[in-house]
Write a protein that holds these residues in place. Structure first.
Motif, PDB file in Angstrom:
ATOM      1  N   UNK A 257      58.097  22.477  -9.407  1.00  0.00           N
ATOM      2  CA  UNK A 257      58.950  21.965  -8.340  1.00  0.00           C
ATOM      3  C   UNK A 257      59.077  20.458  -8.440  1.00  0.00           C
ATOM      4  N   UNK A 258      59.946  19.922  -7.612  1.00  0.00           N
ATOM      5  CA  UNK A 258      60.123  18.477  -7.557  1.00  0.00           C
ATOM      6  C   UNK A 258      58.804  17.830  -7.123  1.00  0.00           C
ATOM      7  N   UNK A 259      58.418  16.721  -7.778  1.00  0.00           N
ATOM      8  CA  UNK A 259      57.128  16.120  -7.484  1.00  0.00           C
ATOM      9  C   UNK A 259      57.243  14.603  -7.571  1.00  0.00           C
ATOM     10  N   UNK A 260      56.084  13.945  -7.387  1.00  0.00           N
ATOM     11  CA  UNK A 260      56.048  12.485  -7.475  1.00  0.00           C
ATOM     12  C   UNK A 260      55.464  12.025  -8.817  1.00  0.00           C
ATOM     13  N   UNK A 261      55.621  12.844  -9.855  1.00  0.00           N
ATOM     14  CA  UNK A 261      55.066  12.482 -11.152  1.00  0.00           C
ATOM     15  C   UNK A 261      55.618  11.136 -11.625  1.00  0.00           C
ATOM     16  N   UNK A 262      54.716  10.276 -12.135  1.00  0.00           N
ATOM     17  CA  UNK A 262      55.120   8.971 -12.645  1.00  0.00           C
ATOM     18  C   UNK A 262      54.280   8.639 -13.868  1.00  0.00           C
TER      19      UNK A 262
ATOM     20  N   UNK B 215      48.996  14.463 -27.624  1.00  0.00           N
ATOM     21  CA  UNK B 215      47.534  14.461 -27.731  1.00  0.00           C
ATOM     22  C   UNK B 215      47.003  13.043 -27.933  1.00  0.00           C
ATOM     23  N   UNK B 216      45.993  12.669 -27.133  1.00  0.00           N
ATOM     24  CA  UNK B 216      45.364  11.357 -27.270  1.00  0.00           C
ATOM     25  C   UNK B 216      46.196  10.203 -26.765  1.00  0.00           C
ATOM     26  N   UNK B 217      47.274  10.493 -26.039  1.00  0.00           N
ATOM     27  CA  UNK B 217      48.154   9.424 -25.534  1.00  0.00           C
ATOM     28  C   UNK B 217      48.202   9.342 -24.018  1.00  0.00           C
ATOM     29  N   UNK B 218      48.205  10.485 -23.365  1.00  0.00           N
ATOM     30  CA  UNK B 218      48.430  10.521 -21.917  1.00  0.00           C
ATOM     31  C   UNK B 218      47.091  10.662 -21.194  1.00  0.00           C
ATOM     32  N   UNK B 219      46.842   9.736 -20.251  1.00  0.00           N
ATOM     33  CA  UNK B 219      45.573   9.705 -19.519  1.00  0.00           C
ATOM     34  C   UNK B 219      45.831   9.767 -18.023  1.00  0.00           C
ATOM     35  N   UNK B 220      44.901  10.388 -17.320  1.00  0.00           N
ATOM     36  CA  UNK B 220      44.999  10.472 -15.864  1.00  0.00           C
ATOM     37  C   UNK B 220      44.791   9.089 -15.251  1.00  0.00           C
ATOM     38  N   UNK B 221      45.715   8.650 -14.432  1.00  0.00           N
ATOM     39  CA  UNK B 221      45.604   7.343 -13.786  1.00  0.00           C
ATOM     40  C   UNK B 221      44.448   7.318 -12.784  1.00  0.00           C
TER      41      UNK B 221
ATOM     42  N   UNK C  23      37.209  18.495 -13.262  1.00  0.00           N
ATOM     43  CA  UNK C  23      37.263  19.479 -12.190  1.00  0.00           C
ATOM     44  C   UNK C  23      37.235  18.846 -10.799  1.00  0.00           C
ATOM     45  N   UNK C  24      36.773  17.595 -10.703  1.00  0.00           N
ATOM     46  CA  UNK C  24      36.700  16.919  -9.404  1.00  0.00           C
ATOM     47  C   UNK C  24      37.927  16.062  -9.117  1.00  0.00           C
ATOM     48  N   UNK C  25      38.851  15.972 -10.068  1.00  0.00           N
ATOM     49  CA  UNK C  25      40.038  15.121  -9.902  1.00  0.00           C
ATOM     50  C   UNK C  25      41.130  15.894  -9.175  1.00  0.00           C
ATOM     51  N   UNK C  26      41.842  15.226  -8.277  1.00  0.00           N
ATOM     52  CA  UNK C  26      42.910  15.873  -7.494  1.00  0.00           C
ATOM     53  C   UNK C  26      44.283  15.706  -8.129  1.00  0.00           C
ATOM     54  N   UNK C  27      44.330  15.126  -9.331  1.00  0.00           N
ATOM     55  CA  UNK C  27      45.615  14.942 -10.010  1.00  0.00           C
ATOM     56  C   UNK C  27      46.226  16.302 -10.346  1.00  0.00           C
ATOM     57  N   UNK C  28      47.524  16.461 -10.083  1.00  0.00           N
ATOM     58  CA  UNK C  28      48.222  17.716 -10.345  1.00  0.00           C
ATOM     59  C   UNK C  28      48.761  17.750 -11.767  1.00  0.00           C
TER      60      UNK C  28
ATOM     61  N   UNK D 223      50.254  12.151 -10.521  1.00  0.00           N
ATOM     62  CA  UNK D 223      50.982  13.176  -9.767  1.00  0.00           C
ATOM     63  C   UNK D 223      50.065  13.675  -8.665  1.00  0.00           C
ATOM     64  N   UNK D 224      50.478  13.496  -7.443  1.00  0.00           N
ATOM     65  CA  UNK D 224      49.630  13.861  -6.302  1.00  0.00           C
ATOM     66  C   UNK D 224      50.215  14.961  -5.442  1.00  0.00           C
ATOM     67  N   UNK D 225      51.541  15.174  -5.507  1.00  0.00           N
ATOM     68  CA  UNK D 225      52.154  16.218  -4.680  1.00  0.00           C
ATOM     69  C   UNK D 225      53.103  17.039  -5.544  1.00  0.00           C
ATOM     70  N   UNK D 226      53.456  18.188  -5.030  1.00  0.00           N
ATOM     71  CA  UNK D 226      54.402  19.032  -5.737  1.00  0.00           C
ATOM     72  C   UNK D 226      53.696  20.068  -6.581  1.00  0.00           C
TER      73      UNK D 226
END
Length: 530
Positions: free
Chosen positions: A511-516, A319-325, A350-355, A504-507
């Motif tokens: 499942x396996x994804x491009x999370x970074x 909580x309070x540490x991880x932010x959407x790039x 709601x408008x962000x495409x981050x997975x 994270x944009x895919x996956x």
């Protein structure tokens, strides 16, 4: 910029009589005394105003008007004058104007006997009588305006400056004041909002689902309806429309929203003093029938959000540490709802495409990333430290000493300006110009000294600061898995990390994804070329 001060000189009637009897030039004598005072107090004189015309009121004193303009503009820190009476010798109205101008701008009045600080209550008493008269006049005017507003309100007129969405402000024909006229295309949107809120949103199977302001905002966006500002709809805009009694044909004034907070687990409502005034029938037509408007208020009250008590248990260690790039919003936890579904970390925009990803996956990746970062950091910081040991702080120390010598030389030059003025080498204009130039250079030298000292201190402490992160991260990695609660994990992570950016944009979720993840440790960045 250095602090600047003005000098104000003005002859009194007694001074003019004394000069007529051979008493000497009053302005010259006062100017010499105030310049000496400025020298002793090390003040920088910006302007010297000499009132050469006769006049008791401010309207007849052009130099006083110039002085008040500078005081009101906040460009000077204080005014030097022989006595405070020389600023406001006129009627009580002028005394109030002068006193309030100095008080509101925070400008000091400096005399040879005393410095008057407008922030000091005892210093304000000197002007108490003049302020009283000015204040009484202000309150009289203000009461008259308030009575006019209340009278207009009781007559049903609209007295606010801007019309609510769905209306336009129009002049009342044949009378003073304004009322509201309906803007039909926007009024249809208001009616649509109330219908969605009260009756619900129709589903594909024909049923109606009750929705709140957030879903209504999304629905309006899907329908291509622009918000009052022309952009996308926000939930608070929808709530304001639903709670505004103007749409039911009422008028109100001095309204403030209710503040809700939890005290000892109980929801407490706090109403500002000026909120609870009765609604008045307006002259304008209603967009929403009053029964329908009241129904919306009842629904809103029944759905009032009750915050969790302040001692709630933390369940998200991130909580309070991880932010959407992508959008910068803080990721939020959503609880798994089906069977063995895991908790998720999602971007709330709601408008962000981050997975989103499972919280376990993000937490595990974060710890592995921190382990890798620590290994690389240790390899990087050691050669940097070894290189820095070969150098020293001599260049910074030399720069600091040069700045100090420059400041001392300028201060000495500033002190000699008074002698040149007294000897007639400098005119008053040249004196004030040279003093301002030297004061500006002294201020710059002081700034250079401060910056050089800070840089020197930083250089001396840099190695310790860069190395201090290592034992903190090592301790976290050693004990993290043994920590029992998310609260303990969160507190320890925050001792080592400023923030973590998530991408994270895919996956899919599982499942396996491009999370970074991109880590921002609490440390001064280490460069290979310090």
């Amino acid at each position: 910029m250095p602090e600047l001060y003005d000098i104000y000189l003005r002859k009194s009637r007694a001074d003019r009589d004394a000069e007529a009897n051979g008493g000497g030039d009053t302005l010259l004598r006062h100017r010499t005394a105030l310049l000496e005072l400025a020298r002793r107090m090390d003040l920088t004189i910006f302007h010297i105003f000499e009132e050469v015309v006769s006049g008791e009121s401010i309207a007849n004193r052009p130099e006083m008007q110039k002085l008040l303009a500078e005081v009101e503009g906040g460009s000077i820190a204080g005014v030097l004058v022989m006595e405070v009476e020389r600023l406001a010798r006129g009627n009580t109205r002028d005394q109030g104007i002068v006193a309030e101008t100095f008080q509101y701008s925070g400008t000091k009045i400096i005399t040879p006997l005393k410095t008057y600080d407008p922030a000091d209550e005892s210093d304000q008493e000197y002007f108490e009588f003049g302020l009283f008269m000015s204040r009484r006049e202000y309150k009289t005017i203000n009461r008259r305006l308030q009575r006019g507003r209340m009278a207009s309100l009781q007559e049903g007129k609209y007295i606010a400056a801007a019309a609510p969405y769905g209306y336009e402000r129009v002049k009342i024909k044949g009378a003073k004041g304004y009322t509201l006229a309906i803007v039909e295309d926007r009024a249809q949107v208001v009616r649509h909002i109330y219908d969605l809120y009260i009756n619900g949103l129709r589903q594909p199977d024909g049923s109606l689902r009750h929705i709140g302001s957030s879903v209504i905002a999304k629905q309006l966006d899907r329908e291509g309806i622009p918000s009052p500002s022309g952009g996308r709809w926000a939930p608070y805009t929808v709530r304001d429309i639903l709670s505004n009694p103007t749409y039911a044909g009422f008028v109100r004034w001095s309204w403030r929203p209710t503040v809700r907070k939890v005290v000892d687990g109980v929801l407490v409502e706090t109403r500002p003093v000026n909120k609870a005034m009765a609604l008045t029938d307006g002259l304008h037509p209603a967009i929403i029938p009053r029964e329908q408007w009241q129904r919306a208020q009842d629904i809103m009250a029944s759905r009032a959000y009750l915050p969790m008590p302040g001692n709630r248990t933390m369940v998200n260690p991130l909580a309070g540490l991880v932010y959407c790039e992508q959008c910068g919003r803080s990721l939020v936890r959503t609880k798994g709802r089906r069977g063995n579904a895991k908790d998720m970390l999602m971007c709330p925009n709601k408008d962000c495409t981050c997975k989103g990803s499972t919280m376990d996956e993000v937490e595990s990746t974060l710890i592995h990333s921190l382990e890798r970062w620590l290994r690389e950091y240790k390899l990087k910081v050691k050669p940097v430290k070894a290189h820095r040991k070969k150098s020293n702080t001599a260049p910074l120390e030399r720069a600091l000493e040069a700045a100090r010598r420059e400041r001392d030389t300028l201060i000495s030059q500033k002190g000699r300006l008074y002698d040149l003025l007294e000897q007639g080498v400098y005119t008053i204009d040249v004196f004030t110009q040279r003093q301002f130039e030297l004061a500006t250079r002294i201020s710059a030298a002081e700034q250079a000294i401060q910056e050089a000292q800070q840089q020197l201190d930083a250089e001396r402490q840099l190695d310790e600061l860069r190395l201090s992160i290592i034992p903190r991260v090592e301790r976290l990695l050693d004990v993290y898995q043994q920590l029992e609660t998310p609260q303990e994990k969160n507190e320890m992570l925050k001792t080592c990390l400023e923030r973590v950016e998530y991408r994270k944009t895919i996956g899919g979720r599982y499942t396996q994804s491009d999370m970074a993840l991109k880590l921002y440790p609490k440390i001064i960045p280490v460069s290979s070329h310090p």
